[in-house]
Design a protein around this motif. Structure first.
Motif, mmCIF file in Angstrom:
data_model
loop_
_atom_site.group_PDB
_atom_site.id
_atom_site.type_symbol
_atom_site.label_atom_id
_atom_site.label_comp_id
_atom_site.label_asym_id
_atom_site.label_seq_id
_atom_site.Cartn_x
_atom_site.Cartn_y
_atom_site.Cartn_z
ATOM 1 N N VAL A 108 0.839 -1.208 0.000
ATOM 2 C CA VAL A 108 0.000 0.000 0.000
ATOM 3 C C VAL A 108 0.870 1.253 0.000
ATOM 4 O O VAL A 108 0.590 2.231 -0.707
ATOM 5 N N ALA A 109 1.956 1.228 0.778
ATOM 6 C CA ALA A 109 2.860 2.371 0.830
ATOM 7 C C ALA A 109 3.467 2.652 -0.536
ATOM 8 O O ALA A 109 3.651 3.812 -0.924
ATOM 9 N N GLY A 110 3.772 1.605 -1.286
ATOM 10 C CA GLY A 110 4.312 1.788 -2.634
ATOM 11 C C GLY A 110 3.327 2.467 -3.556
ATOM 12 O O GLY A 110 3.712 3.324 -4.372
ATOM 13 N N TYR A 111 2.051 2.137 -3.421
ATOM 14 C CA TYR A 111 1.022 2.767 -4.258
ATOM 15 C C TYR A 111 0.873 4.243 -3.910
ATOM 16 O O TYR A 111 0.783 5.105 -4.796
ATOM 17 N N LEU A 112 0.873 4.549 -2.619
ATOM 18 C CA LEU A 112 0.787 5.947 -2.195
ATOM 19 C C LEU A 112 2.036 6.719 -2.612
ATOM 20 O O LEU A 112 1.956 7.890 -3.005
ATOM 21 N N LEU A 113 3.189 6.069 -2.535
ATOM 22 C CA LEU A 113 4.425 6.711 -2.973
ATOM 23 C C LEU A 113 4.353 7.062 -4.453
ATOM 24 O O LEU A 113 4.794 8.147 -4.870
ATOM 25 N N LEU A 114 3.774 6.181 -5.249
ATOM 26 C CA LEU A 114 3.631 6.439 -6.680
ATOM 27 C C LEU A 114 2.730 7.645 -6.925
ATOM 28 O O LEU A 114 3.028 8.500 -7.765
ATOM 29 N N GLY A 115 1.629 7.749 -6.180
ATOM 30 C CA GLY A 115 0.723 8.874 -6.358
ATOM 31 C C GLY A 115 1.321 10.188 -5.901
ATOM 32 O O GLY A 115 1.219 11.208 -6.587
ATOM 33 N N LEU A 116 1.974 10.180 -4.732
ATOM 34 C CA LEU A 116 2.580 11.413 -4.212
ATOM 35 C C LEU A 116 3.732 11.877 -5.097
ATOM 36 O O LEU A 116 3.881 13.073 -5.369
ATOM 37 N N SER A 117 4.541 10.931 -5.548
ATOM 38 C CA SER A 117 5.653 11.289 -6.429
ATOM 39 C C SER A 117 5.141 11.785 -7.778
ATOM 40 O O SER A 117 5.734 12.692 -8.370
ATOM 41 N N GLY A 118 4.039 11.190 -8.240
ATOM 42 C CA GLY A 118 3.428 11.688 -9.468
ATOM 43 C C GLY A 118 2.966 13.122 -9.310
ATOM 44 O O GLY A 118 3.102 13.936 -10.231
#
Length: 223
Positions: A108-118
């Motif tokens: 889940v953290a990886g998915y949120l990291l992808l969104g925040l970095s995007g």
């Protein structure tokens, strides 16, 4: 995530949050927290890339908004760093024998990291090419990045990127509300990449998690 909901006058808190996310990702995925940093050239290169990113973020945030090219190095380094971070994260999760709570939280953290970095990448694009993202209103289209209340912004950190970060998650989840439009070719391409990356990440993570829920005995003989 919570910093994105702060009032516009607290936008600096969101900037600090991005710096903390970068530092934590670097320490965790480079092996520093496990005491294994420096085991290979890739670990050292990833650590160097992660340490460079916060300095580029600070340089971008503190430069005047008129210096549009200040975000180009950050755009390139962040894209490479986040892509590499997600690859390392998936490999780390794939080495776990079972889908424990820590594995699920990491996914889940990886998915949120992808969104925040995007959201960070799209924000940088907006400073390089102002007007890359426009809000669709009843009166037409309007800019979505505004300076803080009280006058014209003097530095990038004084700009309001909240709606761009929101649009990043809309693109990542392929929701498509239609209230924001990427108006320039680089912005459109970045939005398409996010729309592809979101489902692709979920597909890869689901494959990893389903196999781990079955347990190590479910692996192919000889693995």
């Amino acid at each position: 995530m919570l910093s994105l909901a702060f009032p516009q006058t607290l936008s600096l808190v969101g900037s600090v949050s991005y710096l903390l996310i970068t530092v934590l990702t670097t320490l965790e995925l480079s092996g520093c927290l496990a005491g294994g940093v420096g085991r290979s050239w890739s670990d050292r290169l990833f650590l160097a890339l992660g340490c460079t990113n916060p300095f580029l973020q600070l340089y971008w945030l503190l430069t005047p908004e008129s210096r549009r090219l200040s975000g180009v190095p950050l755009l390139l380094i962040t894209t490479l760093f986040i892509g590499w971070s997600l690859v390392r994260l998936v490999r780390t999760l794939g080495r776990e024998p079972r889908a424990t709570r820590s594995v699920v939280v990491g996914a889940v953290a990886g998915y949120l990291l992808l969104g925040l970095s995007g959201g960070l990448v799209l924000s940088v694009l907006e400073t390089i090419q102002p007007g890359s993202f426009l809000a669709n209103t009843a009166d037409g289209q309007a800019a979505i990045v505004r300076p803080q209340a009280g006058g014209r912004a003097h530095s990038v950190w004084e700009l309001d990127f909240a709606r761009i970060n929101y649009f990043a998650f809309v693109s990542l989840t392929t929701t498509g509300y239609g209230d924001i439009t990427p108006a320039r070719p680089p912005a459109r391409m970045a939005s398409v990449v996010l729309g592809i990356a979101g489902p692709l990440y979920i597909a890869v993570i689901l494959g990893v998690l389903i196999n781990r829920f079955k347990g190590p005995e479910a692996g192919v003989p000889g693995d």
